[in-house]
Design an enzyme around this catalytic site. Structure first.
Site, PDB file in Angstrom:
ATOM      1  N   LYS A  99     -13.819   2.177  -2.278  1.00 34.45           N
ATOM      2  CA  LYS A  99     -14.592   2.501  -1.235  1.00 34.45           C
ATOM      3  C   LYS A  99     -15.920   3.194  -1.784  1.00 34.45           C
ATOM      4  O   LYS A  99     -16.837   3.077  -1.419  1.00 34.45           O
ATOM      5  CB  LYS A  99     -13.824   3.275  -0.353  1.00 34.45           C
ATOM      6  CG  LYS A  99     -12.580   2.911   0.592  1.00 34.45           C
ATOM      7  CD  LYS A  99     -12.138   3.631   1.425  1.00 34.45           C
ATOM      8  CE  LYS A  99     -11.159   3.103   2.334  1.00 34.45           C
ATOM      9  NZ  LYS A  99     -10.577   3.874   3.243  1.00 34.45           N
ATOM     10  N   HIS A 107       7.024 -26.586   1.548  1.00 33.53           N
ATOM     11  CA  HIS A 107       6.167 -27.614   1.079  1.00 33.53           C
ATOM     12  C   HIS A 107       5.169 -26.928   0.302  1.00 33.53           C
ATOM     13  O   HIS A 107       4.094 -27.668  -0.044  1.00 33.53           O
ATOM     14  CB  HIS A 107       5.661 -28.477   2.073  1.00 33.53           C
ATOM     15  CG  HIS A 107       6.875 -29.201   2.632  1.00 33.53           C
ATOM     16  ND1 HIS A 107       7.265 -30.215   2.696  1.00 33.53           N
ATOM     17  CD2 HIS A 107       7.349 -28.622   3.945  1.00 33.53           C
ATOM     18  CE1 HIS A 107       8.199 -30.834   3.301  1.00 33.53           C
ATOM     19  NE2 HIS A 107       8.299 -29.568   4.425  1.00 33.53           N
ATOM     20  N   GLU A 119       0.818  -1.164  -0.083  1.00 36.44           N
ATOM     21  CA  GLU A 119       0.034  -0.136  -0.141  1.00 36.44           C
ATOM     22  C   GLU A 119       0.810   1.207  -0.115  1.00 36.44           C
ATOM     23  O   GLU A 119       0.499   2.319  -0.606  1.00 36.44           O
ATOM     24  CB  GLU A 119      -1.139  -0.122   1.320  1.00 36.44           C
ATOM     25  CG  GLU A 119      -1.993   1.009   0.927  1.00 36.44           C
ATOM     26  CD  GLU A 119      -3.252   0.752   2.047  1.00 36.44           C
ATOM     27  OE1 GLU A 119      -3.374  -0.370   2.496  1.00 36.44           O
ATOM     28  OE2 GLU A 119      -4.204   1.792   2.394  1.00 36.44           O
TER      29      GLU A 119
HETATM   30  O1  PA5 Z   1      -2.532   2.100   5.919  1.00 36.53           O
HETATM   31  C1  PA5 Z   1      -3.878   2.635   5.786  1.00 36.53           C
HETATM   32  O2  PA5 Z   1      -3.956   3.597   5.760  1.00 36.53           O
HETATM   33  C2  PA5 Z   1      -5.068   1.657   5.471  1.00 36.53           C
HETATM   34  O3  PA5 Z   1      -4.735   0.443   5.293  1.00 36.53           O
HETATM   35  C3  PA5 Z   1      -5.974   1.633   6.731  1.00 36.53           C
HETATM   36  O4  PA5 Z   1      -5.526   1.492   7.790  1.00 36.53           O
HETATM   37  C4  PA5 Z   1      -7.279   1.179   6.480  1.00 36.53           C
HETATM   38  O5  PA5 Z   1      -7.986   1.447   5.492  1.00 36.53           O
HETATM   39  C5  PA5 Z   1      -8.193   1.386   7.452  1.00 36.53           C
HETATM   40  O6  PA5 Z   1      -8.328   2.662   7.844  1.00 36.53           O
HETATM   41  P1  PA5 Z   1      -8.895   3.269   9.089  1.00 36.53           P
HETATM   42  O7  PA5 Z   1      -7.813   3.081  10.182  1.00 36.53           O
HETATM   43  O8  PA5 Z   1      -8.913   4.743   8.891  1.00 36.53           O
HETATM   44  O9  PA5 Z   1     -10.118   2.704   9.559  1.00 36.53           O
END
Ligand code: PA5
Length: 431
Positions: A419, A305, A279
């Site tokens: 989203k 494995h 990410e």
């Molecule tokens: O790393 C990130 O920003 C995302 O993976 C968030 O952690 C995830 O979308 C959840 O978001 P939030 O913590 O605002 O609920």
């Protein structure tokens, strides 16, 4: 023993696609520039996950709250997703269970069958629900929260006694709910994003409620910060990790990065790393070009494995990062006499620890013989201090890698469209 990274099998002397001796100097210069830029941004508050001392008061609130909760709950359930759950899961495995402490569950998905099963299993009046969301607006987490809140109301249980919220210090829907209903709330610093939040109450609150003293974890992270203060590539573990993986991708087409701990305690750091690396780095660069490595989680010896055949003979586009521990607190010996078929007689009198270590060594060496690069991270042992070192090393490496790939490691613009479309799909249908 400080963490060590053995990069011998990333070098041309070990694998043909490896770093040539004269190339190392160029990489060291490049990393020096990256380090300078990152340090400047760090001083300007860009990388809040490194500012552990600034959180001292919040860590104390977490510890006090956990102390106050002792004996009250059989179960602690974290509701969160992505960066708001993976850190808690990684720490739960790394730190282990404390006898007599509540069971720690992390509901990191919205599959109704899983959530319904958990709701049926726990006793509502002896459960603490930790609602974790940096933004406070993530629909998956808010949907879970609303279901729990409704159950609490139906059972006549006070939300302020059965809920804890971890979110932004001032903004977002969850912060507003906490203020409105006097629900205990803990802050994720404004300059720390989800996937970099494991060393904030996102990770430390569940760990403390599960009976752990998180001081050792934070001390380990600080040790790593100090180690990474140097711009010298050879001496900076996070720099070494980031630069070598980036170079393998750019110069040798090895963009698949497999993270493979040979320790069950460390195994959930692998999916945590996958999210962090993917990410943070998978995005469009300053020239509008798509960038980013593909991280994969694996576990030794189990995945020998499974994935290993692919790693050995499949496309030569991968680097394996092994994670090993130098010492184990618990080991088991295969009886010297006893029923052991001849095919495995060499194991008589040897321990499972020796076996898993030998398999890690042999796998790295077999990959090397097949011309496949790998590096090996060795921790002194799988404990809180070392987990803190490893987590901080990987977060710093991600920031360095962001600079090397020329992407912003802190945003995630690509996640937004999914989203938006999910929201559109639900708002166009009346329940
Ligand atoms: O790393 C990130 O920003 C995302 O993976 C968030 O952690 C995830 O979308 C959840 O978001 P939030 O913590 O605002 O609920």
């Amino acid at each position: 023993m400080p963490m060590q990274i053995n990069d011998a099998r990333m070098m041309m002397s070990a694998v043909p696609s490896g770093v040539a001796p004269d190339e190392w100097n160029a990489l060291a210069i490049r990393f020096g520039e990256v380090h300078t830029a990152v340090e400047a941004d760090r001083k300007n508050g860009r990388y809040g996950f490194t500012e552990l001392d600034a959180q001292a008061a919040e860590f104390k609130r977490v510890a006090d709250f956990a102390k106050g909760a002792v004996g009250q709950f059989y179960d602690v359930v974290v509701l969160g997703i992505g960066g708001s759950s993976l850190g808690a899961i990684a720490l739960r495995s790394a730190l282990g269970a404390v006898e007599g402490a509540p069971r720690l569950h992390v509901v990191d998905n919205i599959d109704p069958a899983t959530f319904a099963a958990l709701l049926a299993r726990v006793s509502l009046d002896r459960t603490l629900w930790c609602v974790v969301s940096k933004s406070g607006g993530t629909v998956e987490t808010l949907a879970q929260y609303a279901i729990v809140r409704d159950r609490l109301a139906f059972a006549g249980l006070a939300p302020s006694k059965h809920l804890a919220i971890v979110t932004d210090p001032t903004s977002g829907p969850l912060r507003a709910i906490a203020v409105r209903d006097s629900i205990p709330a803990f802050a994720v610093p404004a300059n720390v994003g989800g996937r970099f939040s494991v060393l904030t109450p996102v990770g430390t609150l569940p760990a403390a409620l599960a009976g752990h003293d998180v001081a050792a974890l934070l001390a380990g992270a600080k040790t790593m910060l100090a180690q990474c203060a140097t711009p010298s590539l050879s001496d900076n573990p996070a720099g070494q990790f980031a630069t070598l993986l980036w170079r393998a991708h750019q110069r040798a087409g090895q963009g698949t990065h497999v993270f493979m701990p040979y320790s069950d305690a460390l195994r959930d750091i692998a999916p945590w790393f996958v999210q962090l690396w993917a990410e943070s780095l998978g995005k469009v660069d300053a020239d509008g070009l798509p960038q980013g490595p593909t991280p994969l989680a694996a576990r030794g010896a189990t995945d020998q494995h499974s994935l290993l055949q692919l790693l050995m003979e499949g496309p030569a586009d991968k680097v394996v990062a092994f994670v090993r521990v130098a010492a184990r607190d618990i080991d088991l010996t295969v009886p010297a006499t006893g029923d052991m078929p001849e095919a495995a007689a060499f194991m008589r009198g040897r321990t499972l620890g020796e076996l898993i270590d030998a398999e890690a060594t042999a796998t790295a060496s077999a990959l090397g013989r097949a011309g496949r690069p790998s590096l090996t991270i060795t921790l002194e042992r799988a404990d809180a201090h070392n987990a803190g070192e490893l987590l901080m090393m990987l977060m710093l490496a991600t920031v360095y890698a962001g600079a090397l790939y020329r992407v912003n490691p802190l945003d995630q613009p690509g996640v937004q469209l999914g989203k938006k479309l999910a929201k559109e799909a639900l708002t166009s249908r009346t329940p």
